[in-house]
Design an enzyme around this catalytic site. Structure first.
Site, PDB file in Angstrom:
ATOM      1  N   HIS A  33      38.641  52.965  68.540  1.00 32.78           N
ATOM      2  CA  HIS A  33      38.780  54.417  68.405  1.00 32.78           C
ATOM      3  C   HIS A  33      37.750  55.192  69.218  1.00 32.78           C
ATOM      4  CE1 HIS A  33      35.534  53.202  65.896  1.00 32.78           C
ATOM      5  NE2 HIS A  33      35.201  54.455  65.657  1.00 32.78           N
ATOM      6  N   ASP A  34      36.847  54.493  69.899  1.00 33.24           N
ATOM      7  CA  ASP A  34      35.787  55.177  70.655  1.00 33.24           C
ATOM      8  C   ASP A  34      35.994  55.132  72.164  1.00 33.24           C
ATOM      9  OD1 ASP A  34      34.274  55.992  68.462  1.00 33.24           O
ATOM     10  OD2 ASP A  34      33.134  54.127  68.387  1.00 33.24           O
ATOM     11  N   GLU A  57      27.962  46.746  64.373  1.00 36.66           N
ATOM     12  CA  GLU A  57      28.129  47.490  65.622  1.00 36.66           C
ATOM     13  C   GLU A  57      26.729  47.595  66.229  1.00 36.66           C
ATOM     14  OE1 GLU A  57      30.043  51.600  67.423  1.00 36.66           O
ATOM     15  OE2 GLU A  57      28.570  51.716  65.821  1.00 36.66           O
ATOM     16  N   ASP A  82      28.359  50.352  60.935  1.00 35.90           N
ATOM     17  CA  ASP A  82      28.307  51.347  62.001  1.00 35.90           C
ATOM     18  C   ASP A  82      26.873  51.522  62.534  1.00 35.90           C
ATOM     19  OD1 ASP A  82      30.027  53.658  63.148  1.00 35.90           O
ATOM     20  OD2 ASP A  82      28.190  54.669  62.522  1.00 35.90           O
ATOM     21  N   ASP A  95      34.234  50.226  56.542  1.00 37.97           N
ATOM     22  CA  ASP A  95      33.230  50.703  57.481  1.00 37.97           C
ATOM     23  C   ASP A  95      32.032  51.180  56.665  1.00 37.97           C
ATOM     24  OD1 ASP A  95      32.302  51.636  60.066  1.00 37.97           O
ATOM     25  OD2 ASP A  95      34.423  51.905  60.574  1.00 37.97           O
TER      26      ASP A  95
HETATM   27  C1  GLC Z   1      30.155  54.577  65.730  1.00 38.81           C
HETATM   28  C2  GLC Z   1      31.608  54.915  65.512  1.00 38.81           C
HETATM   29  C3  GLC Z   1      31.908  56.253  66.119  1.00 38.81           C
HETATM   30  C4  GLC Z   1      31.031  57.288  65.449  1.00 38.81           C
HETATM   31  C5  GLC Z   1      29.573  56.901  65.527  1.00 38.81           C
HETATM   32  C6  GLC Z   1      28.753  57.728  64.605  1.00 38.81           C
HETATM   33  O1  GLC Z   1      29.859  54.392  67.070  1.00 38.81           O
HETATM   34  O2  GLC Z   1      32.420  53.895  66.028  1.00 38.81           O
HETATM   35  O3  GLC Z   1      33.251  56.608  66.002  1.00 38.81           O
HETATM   36  O4  GLC Z   1      31.216  58.534  66.057  1.00 38.81           O
HETATM   37  O5  GLC Z   1      29.346  55.560  65.171  1.00 38.81           O
HETATM   38  O6  GLC Z   1      28.963  57.351  63.279  1.00 38.81           O
END
Ligand code: GLC
Length: 602
Positions: A350-351, A277, A221, A119
């Site tokens: 995980h979100d 992402e 991310d 990540d």
């Molecule tokens: C992304 C991650 C999330 C995190 C956010 C800030 O959306 O998936 O878990 O809180 O970024 O880094």
């Protein structure tokens, strides 16, 4: 890689030629598995997952057959956001282990023919990162420009009305210098200033450092947020949550930054996998990010599927499952991106709360629903991502008290509700439905209260509703959710139709069913999914295939005959559900509750 031109498959038809033109790539054919480090496996008994724990489960992952491991952030971190707040990009979070452990992980994965995707969190750092510690010292500090600072607005308040993902203002006042810093996430996650060239060079150097360790890719991310609108304009008051996103997502320099990152870092490792992402993007934008000719990313995340069941204006409000919306986004991405760019698909991570039971069957229906989700994930276009525990059909945790929750966003939301006078029960119900902690309950490896996750006290409670579910038992039982996933993953390695096949949706408006074909050369699959808790009937034209017969390949209610050879055969004839018929150019019949059935048209 799959051999595209198999003897006996096709005769060089137009469709086949088009499919062959599409660029093959290992990461299109593989299945990605997401490891969320704190909750995967604890190797030292301190209650938190770690690298030794992950190392001890690599044979499990190899058995499942996944090709790429997406490892959540394991860098040094104060852990305000479970590692998405990094204080040292080149060190391993001490409770997770050491750099030697990580190097061993890379070696051991490679030995088993798996790849490691780390990540990469470069939209922001932790406020404890030395850059920020310096930056906040004074306006003239050499690191000041690594972050985004603004004086108060004319009213003496925040510089503009942008909101953060936590629901608060996106600006945080720093008393010492009297200026605000931007933080789109938590106040402990200040946004980096990508306009500042020296900051960009530092990031590229960090990427090169990790490439030199031998990793195979990055999941980037919040990557479409690194370029912000230079004027920081106010957003309309009634704008979608979080307010201001039109100005901080897909900003004017985003492609320039990504192309520079590619040139100075990614390109150093040919074949590097980069998954962005990239929430809320149009198809045109998805293509821009992933068209290989543009040299930006290998794929974007199709994030719209995980938005289904969530209110667009209020992320804390669950709404019913919407099958037509699901079909719409799958079709849109296929039409808009599939031929030239690429994307990865997922239904859990995980979100977001796990789909079961928030939207799909509990109890007796749980396994059927989990296999329905698996069938969808592996038979639509895009590289599938399996989130840890999904392959066991783990359910969403609904903890009895707010004290059991760990996520800062959840806790601050709950507090605000209470302050606003919402009764505690009601506020907790919202939390149950929407908190991302629901999916962060630890993995269950074996029977028992702690499920073999740890010998200590888990950092977040186990999900007590899942005590009957664990990896060991599922591996022993041939008809388990685990083996259903394993077979689908295996099949993807043999059947190019699952990867490169054309996609054609039928009955787009149907409220409950999703029916589509995938065609590669002369091979056509017909996939039928029922998202309804009830048996559902249908009738639709299938004129193009009217001369064909239906051969059931597999389904979640019909069993799956193991094949001795590498070829996929057909399921036992007795198990063919009698309800579906193809006659006179019409496909008709009914599917049972949560039924998934995949046929070959021959
Ligand atoms: C992304 C991650 C999330 C995190 C956010 C800030 O959306 O998936 O878990 O809180 O970024 O880094």
């Amino acid at each position: 890689m799959i051999k595209l031109w198999q003897p006996g498959v096709g005769n060089g038809s137009r469709m086949e030629k088009e499919a062959a033109v599409m660029k093959q790539a290992e990461w299109k054919e593989a299945v990605i598995y997401q490891v969320y480090p704190p909750s995967f496996k604890d190797g030292n008994g301190d209650g938190l997952g770690d690298l030794q724990g992950i190392l001890s489960k690599l044979d499990y992952l190899a058995k499942l057959g996944v090709g790429i491991i997406w490892l959540g952030p394991v860098y040094q971190s104060p852990f305000a956001d479970n590692g998405y707040d990094i204080s040292d990009y080149k060190a391993i979070h001490t409770p997770y282990g050491t750099m030697e452990d990580l190097e061993k992980l890379i070696r051991e994965l490679h030995k088993r023919n798996m790849k490691l995707m780390m990540d990469l969190v470069v939209n922001h750092t932790s406020d404890e990162h030395p850059w920020f510690v310096q930056a906040r010292q004074s306006k003239g500090n050499p690191y000041r420009n690594y972050y985004i600072w603004k004086p108060p607005g004319p009213d003496g308040k925040e510089p503009n009305n942008w909101g953060s993902f936590t629901g608060e203002s996106a600006w945080e006042l720093d008393e010492r210098t009297g200026e605000y810093y931007l933080r789109l996430f938590d106040r402990k996650q200040p946004d980096l200033n990508w306009e500042h060239a020296p900051l960009r060079e530092e990031i590229y150097e960090i990427i090169r450092f990790w490439l030199s360790k031998g990793i195979d890719g990055f999941r980037l991310d919040a990557i479409n947020m690194i370029s912000k609108h230079p004027d920081f304009p106010d957003a309309p008051e009634n704008a979608r949550h979080p307010r201001g996103q039109d100005y901080f997502k897909n900003g004017p320099r985003i492609h320039e930054f990504l192309q520079e990152m590619y040139e100075k870092a990614f390109s150093l490792k040919p074949g590097l996998i980069t998954v962005g992402e990239t929430p809320t993007i149009t198809m045109e934008q998805a293509l821009q990010y992933t068209d290989p000719a543009r040299k930006e990313l290998s794929m974007a995340l199709l994030m719209d599927m995980s938005a289904i069941g969530k209110d667009r204006m209020d992320p804390w409000r669950a709404v019913p499952w919407d099958t037509p919306a699901l079909k719409k986004c799958i079709s849109a991405w296929y039409e808009g991106v599939f031929q030239t760019g690429w994307y990865a698909v997922y239904l859990s991570n995980h979100d977001h709360p796990r789909l079961i039971p928030e939207w799909f069957g509990e109890g007796e229906e749980r396994e059927t629903a989990a296999k329905l989700i698996a069938t969808l994930l592996h038979t639509i276009p895009g590289t599938p991502i399996v989130y840890q525990g999904e392959e066991l059909g783990l359910t969403n945790a609904r903890y009895p008290s707010i004290e059991d929750y760990r996520d800062y966003g959840t806790i601050s939301y709950y507090r605000k509700q209470i302050q606003a006078g919402v009764p505690a029960e009601e506020a907790l119900e919202r939390v149950h439905q929407r908190s991302r902690d629901g999916a962060r309950a630890p993995m269950r490896w074996e029977k028992g209260k702690l499920g073999g996750f740890t010998t200590g006290i888990p950092w977040i409670p186990m999900n007590d509703k899942d005590t009957e579910i664990d990896a060991e038992s599922e591996m022993e039982r041939p008809d388990s959710v685990f083996h259903y996933y394993r077979r689908l993953i295996e099949l993807r390695k043999q059947e190019p139709v699952m990867v490169y096949g054309d996609f054609k949706l039928m009955m787009p408006e149907h409220e409950q069913l999703m029916v589509y074909t995938r065609t590669y050369g002369k091979n056509t699959w017909l996939v039928m999914l029922n998202f309804n808790r009830q048996q559902t009937s249908f009738r639709t034209e299938l004129a193009e295939h009217s001369h064909c017969e239906l051969k059931l390949l597999f389904g979640n209610r019909t069993g799956w005959r193991e094949q001795a050879s590498n070829q996929l055969g057909v399921a036992d004839q007795e198990s063919v559900p009698p309800q579906v018929r193809l006659a006179d150019g019409c496909l008709q019949g009914s599917l049972k509750a949560y039924e998934a059935a995949v046929y070959r048209l021959v």
